[in-house]
Design a protein around this motif. Sequence first.
Motif, PDB file in Angstrom:
ATOM      1  N   THR A 181       0.823  -1.120   0.104  1.00 56.90           N
ATOM      2  CA  THR A 181      -0.013  -0.070   0.068  1.00 56.90           C
ATOM      3  C   THR A 181       0.740   1.292  -0.108  1.00 56.90           C
ATOM      4  O   THR A 181       2.077   1.185   0.327  1.00 56.90           O
ATOM      5  CB  THR A 181      -0.894   0.004   1.196  1.00 56.90           C
ATOM      6  N   ASP A 182       0.342   2.492  -0.316  1.00 53.16           N
ATOM      7  CA  ASP A 182       0.837   3.551  -0.269  1.00 53.16           C
ATOM      8  C   ASP A 182       1.369   4.023   1.100  1.00 53.16           C
ATOM      9  O   ASP A 182       2.819   4.458   1.360  1.00 53.16           O
ATOM     10  CB  ASP A 182       0.243   4.877  -0.776  1.00 53.16           C
ATOM     11  N   ARG A 183       0.639   3.465   2.071  1.00 59.45           N
ATOM     12  CA  ARG A 183       1.242   3.694   3.437  1.00 59.45           C
ATOM     13  C   ARG A 183       2.625   2.749   3.781  1.00 59.45           C
ATOM     14  O   ARG A 183       3.366   3.236   4.558  1.00 59.45           O
ATOM     15  CB  ARG A 183       0.219   3.540   4.501  1.00 59.45           C
ATOM     16  N   ASP A 184       2.506   1.519   3.188  1.00 58.78           N
ATOM     17  CA  ASP A 184       3.715   0.661   3.429  1.00 58.78           C
ATOM     18  C   ASP A 184       4.840   1.182   2.874  1.00 58.78           C
ATOM     19  O   ASP A 184       5.764   1.186   3.130  1.00 58.78           O
ATOM     20  CB  ASP A 184       3.198  -0.640   2.960  1.00 58.78           C
ATOM     21  N   ALA A 185       4.528   1.820   1.523  1.00 63.38           N
ATOM     22  CA  ALA A 185       5.619   2.416   0.787  1.00 63.38           C
ATOM     23  C   ALA A 185       6.374   3.700   1.845  1.00 63.38           C
ATOM     24  O   ALA A 185       7.574   3.720   1.669  1.00 63.38           O
ATOM     25  CB  ALA A 185       5.288   2.880  -0.459  1.00 63.38           C
ATOM     26  N   GLU A 186       5.678   4.451   2.217  1.00 67.66           N
ATOM     27  CA  GLU A 186       6.250   5.281   3.060  1.00 67.66           C
ATOM     28  C   GLU A 186       7.031   5.288   4.197  1.00 67.66           C
ATOM     29  O   GLU A 186       7.911   5.660   4.689  1.00 67.66           O
ATOM     30  CB  GLU A 186       4.934   6.389   3.343  1.00 67.66           C
ATOM     31  N   ARG A 187       6.785   3.946   4.834  1.00 66.04           N
ATOM     32  CA  ARG A 187       7.459   3.255   5.993  1.00 66.04           C
ATOM     33  C   ARG A 187       8.440   2.352   5.525  1.00 66.04           C
ATOM     34  O   ARG A 187       9.170   2.007   6.796  1.00 66.04           O
ATOM     35  CB  ARG A 187       6.213   2.876   7.058  1.00 66.04           C
ATOM     36  N   ALA A 188       8.491   2.010   4.356  1.00 64.38           N
ATOM     37  CA  ALA A 188       9.300   0.903   4.056  1.00 64.38           C
ATOM     38  C   ALA A 188      10.936   1.367   4.258  1.00 64.38           C
ATOM     39  O   ALA A 188      11.348   2.354   4.221  1.00 64.38           O
ATOM     40  CB  ALA A 188       9.211   0.599   2.654  1.00 64.38           C
ATOM     41  N   GLN A 189      11.498   0.319   4.817  1.00 68.62           N
ATOM     42  CA  GLN A 189      13.062   0.240   4.991  1.00 68.62           C
ATOM     43  C   GLN A 189      13.841  -0.537   4.100  1.00 68.62           C
ATOM     44  O   GLN A 189      13.263  -1.321   3.325  1.00 68.62           O
ATOM     45  CB  GLN A 189      13.333  -0.359   6.441  1.00 68.62           C
ATOM     46  N   TRP A 190      14.915  -0.482   4.264  1.00 67.36           N
ATOM     47  CA  TRP A 190      15.976  -1.117   3.125  1.00 67.36           C
ATOM     48  C   TRP A 190      15.624  -2.927   3.416  1.00 67.36           C
ATOM     49  O   TRP A 190      15.541  -3.605   2.239  1.00 67.36           O
ATOM     50  CB  TRP A 190      17.577  -1.011   3.304  1.00 67.36           C
ATOM     51  N   SER A 191      15.299  -3.216   4.584  1.00 65.43           N
ATOM     52  CA  SER A 191      15.145  -4.406   4.651  1.00 65.43           C
ATOM     53  C   SER A 191      13.948  -5.103   4.132  1.00 65.43           C
ATOM     54  O   SER A 191      13.534  -6.274   3.755  1.00 65.43           O
ATOM     55  CB  SER A 191      14.980  -5.003   6.030  1.00 65.43           C
ATOM     56  N   ASP A 192      12.982  -4.100   3.672  1.00 66.64           N
ATOM     57  CA  ASP A 192      11.714  -4.516   2.901  1.00 66.64           C
ATOM     58  C   ASP A 192      11.959  -4.571   1.451  1.00 66.64           C
ATOM     59  O   ASP A 192      10.984  -4.863   0.812  1.00 66.64           O
ATOM     60  CB  ASP A 192      10.672  -3.464   3.364  1.00 66.64           C
ATOM     61  N   LEU A 193      13.133  -3.950   0.867  1.00 65.16           N
ATOM     62  CA  LEU A 193      13.266  -3.884  -0.652  1.00 65.16           C
ATOM     63  C   LEU A 193      13.153  -4.997  -1.447  1.00 65.16           C
ATOM     64  O   LEU A 193      12.579  -5.230  -2.385  1.00 65.16           O
ATOM     65  CB  LEU A 193      14.293  -2.849  -0.803  1.00 65.16           C
ATOM     66  N   ALA A 194      13.921  -6.024  -0.879  1.00 63.71           N
ATOM     67  CA  ALA A 194      14.063  -7.145  -1.879  1.00 63.71           C
ATOM     68  C   ALA A 194      12.729  -8.126  -2.133  1.00 63.71           C
ATOM     69  O   ALA A 194      12.352  -8.466  -3.235  1.00 63.71           O
ATOM     70  CB  ALA A 194      15.249  -8.228  -1.327  1.00 63.71           C
ATOM     71  N   ASP A 195      11.926  -8.305  -1.056  1.00 66.54           N
ATOM     72  CA  ASP A 195      10.721  -8.815  -1.012  1.00 66.54           C
ATOM     73  C   ASP A 195       9.644  -7.589  -1.822  1.00 66.54           C
ATOM     74  O   ASP A 195       8.798  -8.293  -2.483  1.00 66.54           O
ATOM     75  CB  ASP A 195      10.048  -8.996   0.317  1.00 66.54           C
ATOM     76  N   ALA A 196       9.910  -6.474  -1.849  1.00 61.54           N
ATOM     77  CA  ALA A 196       8.893  -5.665  -2.533  1.00 61.54           C
ATOM     78  C   ALA A 196       9.294  -5.665  -4.122  1.00 61.54           C
ATOM     79  O   ALA A 196       8.509  -5.546  -4.936  1.00 61.54           O
ATOM     80  CB  ALA A 196       9.125  -4.127  -1.925  1.00 61.54           C
ATOM     81  N   GLN A 197      10.319  -5.926  -4.259  1.00 66.27           N
ATOM     82  CA  GLN A 197      10.867  -6.341  -5.825  1.00 66.27           C
ATOM     83  C   GLN A 197      10.287  -7.398  -6.113  1.00 66.27           C
ATOM     84  O   GLN A 197       9.958  -7.644  -7.445  1.00 66.27           O
ATOM     85  CB  GLN A 197      12.453  -6.037  -5.905  1.00 66.27           C
TER      86      GLN A 197
END
Length: 444
Positions: free
Chosen positions: A189-205
């Motif tokens: 979600t957009d809210r998830d995007a605003e709070r995302a950290q480096w550790s979230d990036l690979a799974d988001a890709q």
Amino acid sequence: MTTDDSRRTDDSRHTGRRDRIPRIDPVRWPDVSAPPHARMSGLRAFAAERLFRRAAARLPIAVEFPDGSRIGRLDGRMVPRMIVRDPESFFARLGASGLIGFGEAFMAGEWTTDDLVGVLSAFAADVADLVPASLQRLRSSVLPRHPADEENSLANTRSNIARHYDLSNDLFAAFLDETLTYSSAFFGTDRDAERAQWSDLADAQRAKIDRLLDAAGVGPGTRLLEIGTGWGELCLRAARRGAFVHSVTLSAEQRDLALRRVAEAGVADRVRIDLLDYRLVRGRYDAVVSVEMLEAVGREYWPVYFQTLDRLLVDGGRAALQVITMPHRRMLASEGTYTWVHKYIFPGGRLPSIEALREVATRGTALRPAGEFAMGLHYARTLHLWRERFRSADEAVGRLGFDAVFKRMWTFYLAYSEAGFRSGYLDVYQLRFDKTAPAGTRSS
């Protein structure tokens, strides 16, 4: 963000001295090493200064000069601060080449800031009104034009791609996550995007890739064409679904690493990667997926791109594309404009609008829009995470042979892009197009 340059300005921004600005290699950076000669750019520099001061006074920024003068928001509110260290050179560059000069002045250290994204976002949000309409009409006659050798013809496209993607696999690995995915992630979600950290990036890709593969209907036995291989993550995920993947790229560096990753993952029997222009692909495919490759095609070749998808897809097949876009009016207004990004980052590139894509895709092809999903805030956060990682990799990037000007150039590029998405000047879409089958027919 605080850049290395901004940390160096505290003791010099009011001295008017230029010896704080490092010497720049004139062979490697001919247009950055020295501003235009004053006698050649005097009148333009004067006009550029007038326009800049007029625009900056309206924006939510504060601009400081070496003599201690300031323009912009002076009402005590916290706003991004732009520090012009060498006004004469800065305005000469603006007068000679507009926004190209603006970027080159940052590369040269002639201006800096303690919040690069904030400054650039302010300009991006008001870009349509920064220059009076009467003067915008003169842009094509006074500013640099696209070099003929950057048109995305079959002869030129590979060199255009190589100038960016073949810089160094190690350079990209220094700031990308473990998936080596160089496009917008999808955080949920957009809210998830605003709070995302480096550790979230690979799974988001991975989530971004899976969303595209789902849209294209990729599963066991699917004959999938990927236009633009990147470093192979989409190939891997599609092959693990049981698809047979044909991926094409014009980057030799990317192909070499993607092939190695495919082999190491044990899916080489289901993946073929060719160094090949998309226009030369032959065969029939159930699905086509392409991630942020259309931007490199060039407007004059958009019809060819969609005609190629139409030719390669079976009737009833699907194309799933991820594309960076800009507002239609801005796309039309900037037609023919040669930008800093063209010159230093993506030669031959051109951003479409959603309206233009719909119109081009459906004119003369059997492709029909079947889904659109915008996720601009997700790209803003992706770029923020890349930029922070790039900054932290400063020494490693230097050891690869990239000098201080290159690092300022890429810092500017990443911040410039983030500002575009944060301001709404840019967006990124996942799009699905279905190839309609004529009534009573099938193809294979």
